[in-house]
Structures are given as C-alpha cells and as structure tokens.
Design an enzyme around this catalytic site. Sequence first.
Site, PDB file in Angstrom:
ATOM      1  N   PRO A  91       0.826  -1.206   0.000  1.00 42.74           N
ATOM      2  CA  PRO A  91       0.000   0.000   0.000  1.00 42.74           C
ATOM      3  C   PRO A  91       0.865   1.264   0.000  1.00 42.74           C
ATOM      4  O   PRO A  91       1.965   1.276   0.564  1.00 42.74           O
ATOM      5  CB  PRO A  91      -0.793  -0.113   1.309  1.00 42.74           C
ATOM      6  CG  PRO A  91      -0.090  -1.119   2.148  1.00 42.74           C
ATOM      7  CD  PRO A  91       0.702  -2.002   1.236  1.00 42.74           C
ATOM      8  N   ALA A 101      10.558   2.344  -2.890  1.00 41.70           N
ATOM      9  CA  ALA A 101      10.563   1.101  -3.676  1.00 41.70           C
ATOM     10  C   ALA A 101      10.270   1.397  -5.140  1.00 41.70           C
ATOM     11  O   ALA A 101      10.860   0.784  -6.048  1.00 41.70           O
ATOM     12  CB  ALA A 101       9.546   0.116  -3.096  1.00 41.70           C
ATOM     13  N   ASP A 142      15.027   4.747   3.546  1.00 37.29           N
ATOM     14  CA  ASP A 142      14.056   3.934   2.797  1.00 37.29           C
ATOM     15  C   ASP A 142      14.684   3.418   1.499  1.00 37.29           C
ATOM     16  O   ASP A 142      14.533   2.241   1.146  1.00 37.29           O
ATOM     17  CB  ASP A 142      12.801   4.764   2.454  1.00 37.29           C
ATOM     18  CG  ASP A 142      11.975   5.110   3.682  1.00 37.29           C
ATOM     19  OD1 ASP A 142      12.432   4.839   4.805  1.00 37.29           O
ATOM     20  OD2 ASP A 142      10.865   5.657   3.512  1.00 37.29           O
TER      21      ASP A 142
HETATM   22  C1  MEV Z   1      10.134   7.357   6.625  1.00 36.63           C
HETATM   23  O1  MEV Z   1      10.039   5.988   6.268  1.00 36.63           O
HETATM   24  C2  MEV Z   1      11.238   7.558   7.626  1.00 36.63           C
HETATM   25  C3  MEV Z   1      11.433   8.982   8.105  1.00 36.63           C
HETATM   26  O2  MEV Z   1      12.448   8.955   9.106  1.00 36.63           O
HETATM   27  C4  MEV Z   1      11.824   9.917   6.971  1.00 36.63           C
HETATM   28  C5  MEV Z   1      13.238   9.660   6.457  1.00 36.63           C
HETATM   29  O3  MEV Z   1      14.054   9.079   7.169  1.00 36.63           O
HETATM   30  O4  MEV Z   1      13.500  10.092   5.330  1.00 36.63           O
HETATM   31  C6  MEV Z   1      10.159   9.536   8.755  1.00 36.63           C
END
Ligand code: MEV
Length: 304
Positions: A91, A101, A142
């Site tokens: 999602p 991704a 990410d």
């Molecule tokens: C998002 O998955 C993780 C955060 O820490 C943003 C980032 O690290 O770029 C909220």
Amino acid sequence: MAFGRGKVILVGEHAVVYGHPAIAAGLDVGVHAQARASADDRLCIRPWGRDVVADERSDEPLGRAFAALLRSGREGRPASPVCVEVMVQIPAAAGLGCSAALGVAIAGALDEWLGLRRPLDERERLALAWEREFHGNPSGIDTAVSLRGGVMWYRRGQAPEALRPACALLLVLVDSGQPSSTREMVARVAARREAQPALVGSTFDALGALAGRMREALARGDRDEIGRCFDAAHDGLCALGVSTERLDALCERARSAGALGAKPTGAGGGGCAIALVGDEGRAGRVLEACAAMGARSWLVEVGR
Ligand code: MEV
C-alpha cells in the site's frame, strides 16, 4: 524485471533525518518495474490506473520525479523514449516505503533498458533523485534498505551496515487505514523541533540510544528485549507527535493479544504499525485482534 523492496523501520524513524542511527528491514514484497520502447517518456502504474508523462515542470509529483530520475540516469547517453510499467504490491502512504521502492524499481528498469550495470551507490543516487520529489528532506534510509534488503543499521551520510540478527523476527504489520504523507510528517516534526528544541532533542537522543540497545538485542537474539525496545520507541514517537489514537489503540490491542512489543513504523500520522510476536500461535491471536478492530493486517518475517 527490476525490483524495489518495501521496508519497515524497527527503530529510529524521524530521528534518522537528524543524523541519529536507525534500524530498518527489507520486506519480500514491493514494486516490480519493466521498461519498453515508447513514443514518449511515460510511467504507467497499473494497479493505480496512473499513466503520466515525464515532465520536470509538471504539477504532478509522479511526472516530476520520473523526469528527475531519467535526467540523472541518462546523463550523456543517447535517449530513446521509454515507457516504464510498474506493478505495486504494497500500500502507498502507509509507512512501508512505497515511494522509495518505486524509485529503486524504476531506476533498475532504466538500467536494464540502457544495458547498464550501475554500481549500487550510483543506482541509489538515482533512486534518491526520485525520492526527493516526494520528500523534501529524506534521510535516505528507505531507499538504502529498498535497494539492499536485509536488516540494516543506518546513519545519514554513512555507508549502511548489514546486521546479522541471531534470530528471525515475526512481525504483524497492521494498517491503520489512515493514509499519511511522509513529507507532511517530516515537516511537522521539524516545526515541533523549532518550537520545543529541548524536548525533541532529548527524544531524538533517546531514540538513537534505543537503536543501539536494539542492535545488541538483535545480535543476542533477545526477542523480549527487542519487544521492549518497540514499546519504548512507540513512546518516543508519541513525544514527537507522530502517532495517532488509532495507531496507539492498535498497538495496545496487539500487546494485550500477546505481542512482545508494538510501535508505529515509518513517518506516522497514520499508516502502519508493527507488532513483534514470539511464534505463529501468538501471531494468529494478534491478527484476529486487529481484524476485530477493522484493521487489515498480515504476517511477515524479517532477518532470516
Ligand atoms: C520514513 O520511512 C522515515 C522517516 O524517518 C523519513 C526519512 O528518514 O527520510 C520519517
């Protein structure tokens, strides 16, 4: 066919944007992408029914991000127009790293199309050009975990480090059903940091220390301690104002159903929570408890 994994953050979201360490794990599901010849540069995201033309000046973030990735990826190479077709298994706006991704899968598809074997860090740079269109200030965690998978220790500006947990982790992923925007949540934390620097600074320090504690627990295979770290990380995310009543209630319900610990994962403000369970029997009880609250949930294993 190129692939970008989804991810969960086990500890350290938001603090990682400001240079504190975090731990993330890649999922087996994510985004697949394939490129083919086309009359113009376009991106087609099948399950969303989206078909957008690459355009750096577009009001449409997908069109802008695709154009940014193509510009970076083609540097100095002959550019025949390309259509990238994408299949999404996770999602969006749910804290599972869907946009990173997408960037990783599309960068991979472009490389396959151009016949390139770009080194990992260059592919990462491309995928980050995509990610920046969605998040003003991504830490890069990410994208790094989407590209490499596994369980990863991540500190902004440093090379990611693969961790070798002594035990696999069974996680129930619970979708709160509330969509959330990483860009907005990162901006919200930045505003809180501006308004309450001492509180936010000490919360970031505590989350960074928790990442260290969890790293040691992973190395020992100490699931109980990892669960306690999840709960403490949840408190930290509440102090940053990124949890929601629904996420808090889902985590609480998962704990009462036998989870060792639970926390929101990703940017918060909605999206998913993760609950650590000791075995499949408890996983079943947690899944049932989430269903009783009207939440979609599923079981994943990370760190095998
Ligand atoms: C998002 O998955 C993780 C955060 O820490 C943003 C980032 O690290 O770029 C909220």
